[in-house]
Scaffold this active site. Structure first.
Site, PDB file in Angstrom:
ATOM      1  N   ASP A 229      49.725  34.707  42.114  1.00  0.00           N
ATOM      2  CA  ASP A 229      49.494  34.234  43.812  1.00  0.00           C
ATOM      3  C   ASP A 229      51.167  34.099  43.943  1.00  0.00           C
ATOM      4  O   ASP A 229      52.049  34.133  43.082  1.00  0.00           O
ATOM      5  CB  ASP A 229      49.174  32.968  43.823  1.00  0.00           C
ATOM      6  CG  ASP A 229      48.659  32.640  45.416  1.00  0.00           C
ATOM      7  OD1 ASP A 229      49.096  33.253  46.093  1.00  0.00           O
ATOM      8  OD2 ASP A 229      48.169  31.561  45.722  1.00  0.00           O
TER       9      ASP A 229
HETATM   10  C1  BGC Z   1      48.182  32.180  48.892  1.00  0.00           C
HETATM   11  C2  BGC Z   1      47.451  33.410  48.719  1.00  0.00           C
HETATM   12  C3  BGC Z   1      48.335  34.427  49.467  1.00  0.00           C
HETATM   13  C4  BGC Z   1      49.645  34.801  49.352  1.00  0.00           C
HETATM   14  C5  BGC Z   1      50.333  35.713  50.079  1.00  0.00           C
HETATM   15  C6  BGC Z   1      49.708  32.482  48.793  1.00  0.00           C
HETATM   16  O1  BGC Z   1      50.498  31.168  49.338  1.00  0.00           O
HETATM   17  O2  BGC Z   1      48.027  31.065  48.141  1.00  0.00           O
HETATM   18  O3  BGC Z   1      46.097  33.268  49.118  1.00  0.00           O
HETATM   19  O4  BGC Z   1      47.371  35.519  49.279  1.00  0.00           O
HETATM   20  O5  BGC Z   1      50.406  33.300  49.630  1.00  0.00           O
HETATM   21  O6  BGC Z   1      50.458  35.523  51.494  1.00  0.00           O
END
Ligand code: BGC
Length: 806
Positions: A229
């Site tokens: 993530d």
């Molecule tokens: C989120 C993800 C997301 C990623 C990119 C993170 O803060 O938890 O679900 O895909 O950011 O935006």
């Protein structure tokens, strides 16, 4: 390895360079070898491709894309074909916008109704979430690109999401928190998995060998890519060993160097890197094929229509006293509620979509045949009291036969990075309902929110339609259900408890400072209410229709269950029949019933159909912690067909010869679990279930703060500067809320307060590197001047290296 020859041509540095992003959204390329970058973009219910400023919280604009209903909404359709269709449309838009990996669907379990991201997730049930997710993935990947199922795993709260250690027993982990992912991997064949921010039983998920190697790779045979993530990588080398191919976003090469050094110093074998490169190359080559064809734009209007169709099938009719719905055409309606003018149609955070079109109720109402006597907002969206608005709404309500009352949660309440504080809708909306009821009791409430809310006001509305977060075309969809053009067929994919205090994790959510203990074990959602005999407002699987269905003729054999459903009413409709299974043996504790299948059928008035739900390898299994395997208990099993989890229409039983494994538990040590009352389990009993001691759950306030401690811990830092900074952050948060800037206040919590120090480096794309962070930590820990000196020295070094490269 598939790309052995190509990998042989790469230098060690080139291989390592592929292991983290080139920038915020793209992977690294190696031009001389024909390896291109690929683009990753959110998200689960529409494409969030940022063409300019990038962020992971949905702050900067993205290119327009269709905003489909969120996963929590589509979950209510219980229609996997529909899920696959959305996937196909999402995939088409991703291709049109040159996105190789679509960062969705999100399939974490709804352990607690307050999790701020529940609107993005499907269900409290792993079978349901897994089947819906697999359908989305098939649809998305039918275009030759990749889906990315997230967040693997046990990321069930937003509070301290980047540091919390989730303590969960192995059986619960397997049966509840991993099963949906297992289905997404095995049946959806997802090409990408995103590891979550949190720790699982003491190790960050991205580095967790048990989760990432033993389960994901060895048991499920997953051969795709794991991406962190955003900013979620802790120890890059440990991540690589666990099988992570891609750290996002970029760290400007800092962590690639760590990989190179680890290999040069013989800390890890190069084969780990080669294998990861091989899998990443497969993703790159696999998902770029489609872009060799000429690209075409997607049909904005057609996609909008599909978004509407999806919303229509996902709306849940929760109450219909005196058949107030569907509305007769000659009825005079008063439209009340701010949400009718400005739709609440999606959640906040990284999933936010910039819609191509946005319907609102007032405009759509003009096209309908209803007689509208007017509109009044009735309340301030962000919760401030307004007596005047209530008076104006009541004056309007008096002129109408029926009040259409648009209520729900505002945009700042359901957001990534934050959990809700309670399950209530704002008090000013409740005040409005109370007063309206006095002047016109014919109220149909239309609810917009992405998660379960308490409804102490339910007795004051005759009709209740729940639209969840129904996307850009939700307003029209809702009107079509209200007028009967569409017969509602949605059913809840989560339980609505009467009060938050009734929920199983009430005493254990969101945990303490360091960890959260899943003491309720597998008893989440209906598994708990049903087993512990707790009354609920609306059970899992519940939803009304404008017609009624009759169930008959159940027959069970070893392959599955067959029964008949008949539409007894005068309008066509769709019914979702649900298969629940429960063991009659009491040797191993388990919920009274668990969902093991479902089927949705369309029936004309008077029509009946015979349907079959097949059993599969998951129908009777449980995870045995002694044999460390899935086993089947030899027992008689109840086979229940329900129209909801609480309304079982047909029952039969079947004897299943099991695998004969040893019993995993000592009943005397797990009394609450065997009694089916797991909401107040003590520490000792939980430790018996876990098979080990739980870690200390509070911060050690005497130690120096390090990379993985959070900014919030500055409150007791040794450095006066850090303590002052903490006070400033606290004050800003309080002040912003006070002046009504809740969204900006939220941002502080999301992106600063709970962030580990490590995030300063991992999230800034190389602006602050780990050596500079060491300087910051010196300041925090009371070595102010030494820290500043160190920080400046390291910054100078970094700038020089950057200059030399350029
Ligand atoms: C989120 C993800 C997301 C990623 C990119 C993170 O803060 O938890 O679900 O895909 O950011 O935006």
């Amino acid at each position: 390895m598939k790309y052995k020859d190509l990998i042989k041509k790469m230098t060690l540095e080139e291989k390592a360079s592929l292991m983290s992003g080139k920038d915020f959204w793209q992977t690294m390329d190696i031009e001389r070898l024909g390896v291109n970058s690929i683009f990753l973009a959110d998200g689960p219910h529409g494409i969030r491709k940022q063409a300019e400023a990038a962020d992971h919280l949905g702050l900067n604009e993205s290119l327009p894309a269709t905003c489909f209903p969120t996963a929590a909404t589509v979950a209510n359709s219980w229609n996997t074909e529909l899920g696959e269709k959305i996937g196909q449309y999402l995939g088409e838009e991703a291709v049109a916008q040159k996105v190789n990996v679509l960062l969705g669907p999100g399939i974490n379990m709804k352990r607690d109704p307050l999790c701020g991201r529940n609107f993005e997730y499907f269900s409290e049930d792993p079978h349901h979430a897994g089947k819906m997710a697999a359908a989305y993935i098939r649809g998305i990947q039918s275009h030759g690109i990749s889906a990315c199922v997230k967040h693997f795993a046990v990321n069930n709260q937003e509070e301290r999401r980047m540091s919390i250690d989730t303590i969960v027993d192995e059986r619960t982990l397997r049966e509840i928190y991993l099963t949906a992912f297992e289905i997404a991997v095995k049946e959806g064949n997802t090409k990408t998995v995103m590891s979550s921010y949190n720790m699982l039983n003491g190790a960050y998920t991205n580095e967790n060998i048990h989760l990432m190697r033993e389960i994901l790779r060895d048991e499920w045979n997953y051969d795709g890519v794991v991406v962190t993530d955003w900013g979620g990588s802790n120890d890059r080398v440990a991540g690589l060993i666990a099988g992570n191919e891609l750290e996002m976003p970029t760290t400007a090469g800092e962590t690639n160097k760590e990989i190179v050094e680890a290999i040069r110093n013989n800390k890890i074998q190069e084969k780990f890197l080669d294998e990861a490169v091989d899998r990443l190359l497969d993703l790159v080559f696999n998902t770029e094929e489609v872009f060799k064809n000429p690209q075409k734009d997607f049909d904005v209007k057609e996609h909008h229509r599909v978004a509407q169709q999806v919303a229509e099938e996902s709306i849940v009719l929760l109450k219909n006293e005196g058949n107030i719905l569907p509305l007769k055409k000659d009825k005079k309606v008063a439209v009340i509620g701010d949400f009718a003018k400005q739709a609440r149609y999606q959640g906040a955070g990284s999933s936010i979509v910039n819609p191509t079109i946005l319907d609102n109720t007032l405009d759509c109402l003009e096209e309908s045949e209803l007689t509208n006597v007017g509109f009044e907002p009735g309340f301030e969206r962000y919760g401030k009291k307004s007596k005047k608005k209530i008076e104006q709404a009541c004056a309007l309500a008096k002129k109408a036969d029926v009040v259409l009352l648009y209520i729900g949660l505002d945009e700042a309440t359901e957001a990534e990075g934050l959990d809700r504080q309670n399950m209530k809708i704002p008090q000013n909306q409740i005040d409005l309902i109370d007063t309206l009821y006095e002047v016109n009791p014919n109220i149909v409430a239309i609810l917009s929110c992405g998660s379960a809310v308490e409804m102490p006001w339910i007795g004051k509305v005759k009709g209740l339609l729940h639209g969840y977060l129904s996307g850009q075309a939700g307003a029209k969809a809702m009107l079509r259900v209200m007028t009967g053009e569409v017969n509602p067929s949605g059913k809840l994919a989560e339980t609505y408890p009467i009060r938050y205090e009734d929920t199983p994790a009430y005493h254990q959510f969101p945990g303490k400072e360091v960890s959260v203990e899943y003491r309720e074990a597998m008893y989440i959602g209906y598994r708990y209410y049903d087993t512990a005999n707790v009354n609920v407002l609306f059970p899992f699987g519940y939803g009304l229709s404008y017609t009624t269905f009759e169930y008959s003729d159940i027959e069970v054999n070893k392959d599955g269950v067959t029964f008949t459903i008949k539409n007894n009413g005068s309008v066509a409709g769709m019914e979702t029949a649900q298969l629940y299974v429960g063991s009659k043996s009491e040797d191993i504790f388990r919920p009274n019933k668990e969902l093991k299948g479902f089927v949705k059928v369309f029936l004309q008035p008077g029509e009946s159909k015979s349907v079959t739900i097949s059993f599969d390898e998951r129908t009777f299994r449980y995870f045995n912690v002694k044999t460390n395997k899935w086993e089947v208990e030899t027992a008689d099993y109840n086979i229940m067909i329900g129209t909801s989890s609480a309304d079982i229409r047909l029952e039969a039983s079947i004897f299943v010869e099991g695998t004969g494994a040893v019993l995993p538990y000592d009943q005397d040590k797990l009394v609450s679990y065997y009694a089916g009352k797991p909401n107040k389990v003590g520490k000792e009993e939980f430790e018996n279930l876990l098979g080990r001691k739980v870690p200390v759950s509070t911060w050690d306030r005497t130690k120096r703060l390090g990379y993985n401690d959070t900014i919030a811990q500055c409150q007791y830092a040794k450095g006066a500067f850090a303590r002052f900074a903490f006070k400033l952050i606290k004050f800003s948060h309080w002040f912003l809320r006070k002046i009504g800037k809740r969204e900006t206040a939220n941002l502080i919590m999301m992106s600063v307060y709970h962030m580990p120090f490590r995030g300063m480096s991992r999230m800034t794309g190389g602006v602050i590197n780990m050596s500079m962070l060491d300087g910051i930590l010196m300041i925090v820990n009371g070595q102010f001047f030494k820290g500043i000196k160190h920080f400046l020295k390291e910054r100078k070094k970094m700038l020089k290296v950057a200059k030399d490269i350029n």
